[in-house]
Design an enzyme around this catalytic site. Structure first.
Site, PDB file in Angstrom:
ATOM      1  N   HIS A  53       0.852  -1.193   0.000  1.00  0.00           N
ATOM      2  CA  HIS A  53       0.000   0.000   0.000  1.00  0.00           C
ATOM      3  C   HIS A  53       0.891   1.247   0.000  1.00  0.00           C
ATOM      4  O   HIS A  53       2.034   1.208   0.496  1.00  0.00           O
ATOM      5  CB  HIS A  53      -0.893   0.005   1.241  1.00  0.00           C
ATOM      6  N   GLU A  55       0.910   3.912   1.801  1.00  0.00           N
ATOM      7  CA  GLU A  55       1.387   4.354   3.117  1.00  0.00           C
ATOM      8  C   GLU A  55       2.578   3.521   3.591  1.00  0.00           C
ATOM      9  O   GLU A  55       3.514   4.035   4.199  1.00  0.00           O
ATOM     10  CB  GLU A  55       0.280   4.247   4.168  1.00  0.00           C
ATOM     11  N   CYS A  83      -6.302   1.589   5.877  1.00  0.00           N
ATOM     12  CA  CYS A  83      -6.827   0.270   6.277  1.00  0.00           C
ATOM     13  C   CYS A  83      -6.180  -0.140   7.602  1.00  0.00           C
ATOM     14  O   CYS A  83      -5.241   0.515   8.071  1.00  0.00           O
ATOM     15  CB  CYS A  83      -6.506  -0.749   5.183  1.00  0.00           C
ATOM     16  N   CYS A  86      -2.232  -0.431   7.452  1.00  0.00           N
ATOM     17  CA  CYS A  86      -1.508   0.848   7.364  1.00  0.00           C
ATOM     18  C   CYS A  86      -1.656   1.662   8.644  1.00  0.00           C
ATOM     19  O   CYS A  86      -0.701   2.306   9.095  1.00  0.00           O
ATOM     20  CB  CYS A  86      -1.986   1.637   6.153  1.00  0.00           C
TER      21      CYS A  86
END
Lengths: 155, 155
Positions: A53, A55, A83, A86
């Site tokens: 992801h 992040e 999410c 993260c």
């Protein structure tokens, strides 16, 4: 221009890069003392990695840059509510401030589905502000999924 | 030997490697069709990366090996209850079964502090079994923190 808006625009630019690579369009930047020290977009499909992801990649970059696994006094800007993975990483990294553009009702971990960023059972709380460039970020995500659906229908 | 015990022993061996490198001793393996396809230990200090937990590195390895960001039909063995970040990654990766040795009352995300692995708001549930090689895993972690404390006291 407001510095927060400028940093969210940098995150949105990363999200556009993800969109252009047929990745779910999410982008993130990390800022320390006014400088961007991490900048990334979602790369799950490209890297075949469920942890890739925006992040997460930005956190790894920023920690490498600071030569420190703690990102104290850093702010993270991301185009969608993080999410659980993260958000958990932000707590571990001791991110000070999170700015996110639009909420994720399905799996957002800043209050939408769960609350990890300000959970009294965990040993760090991230200050959260939302709404900066919300419409732009949401439009990009909606356009991505609309395109996906059209492609499914047309075969 | 019981196959689950054999895989947890492989995870414990990774935890010992972390211990020897002065990292918090956590190890993990991922198994697909009886084969270990991911094997890692905590490397936060070594890599200066707050996301470098054993489970995360093992997930990235396994997804790369299968050339698929979904780890369906895979089992993950880890020596301590996963944190929110790692539990979130397991949900994203669609890990089928998690076996963990000892609980983490402070930040465990399989029920101790939070419940991410079987959360009805998220779109995947991981089946969880705990307790395999619990004493061995807990002893290793206790020994690590005892050594740390002694070092602090002695300067």
């Amino acid at each position: 221009m407001n510095k927060h808006k400028k940093h969210m625009e940098a995150a949105l630019k990363e999200a556009q890069t993800a969109f252009d690579k047929d990745e779910v369009p999410v982008g993130a930047v990390i800022v320390y003392k006014g400088q961007i020290i991490g900048r990334a977009h979602n790369q799950i499909k490209t890297l075949k990695d469920p942890t890739a992801h925006a992040e997460m990649i930005a956190i790894t970059q920023a920690a490498s840059r600071l030569k420190n696994e703690r990102l104290k006094d850093c702010s993270l800007y991301v185009t969608i509510e993080p999410c659980p993975m993260c958000a958990g990483a932000m707590v571990l990294a001791r991110i000070q401030d999170l700015f996110y553009a639009t909420e994720d009702p399905k799996s957002g971990a800043s209050g939408s589905a769960l609350n990890i960023l300000q959970n009294k059972k965990l040993n760090h709380k991230v200050k959260v502000k939302q709404g900066l460039l919300k419409d732009e970020s949401r439009s990009l995500i909606q356009e991505f999924f609309k395109k996906k659906r059209e492609r499914c229908v047309s075969g």
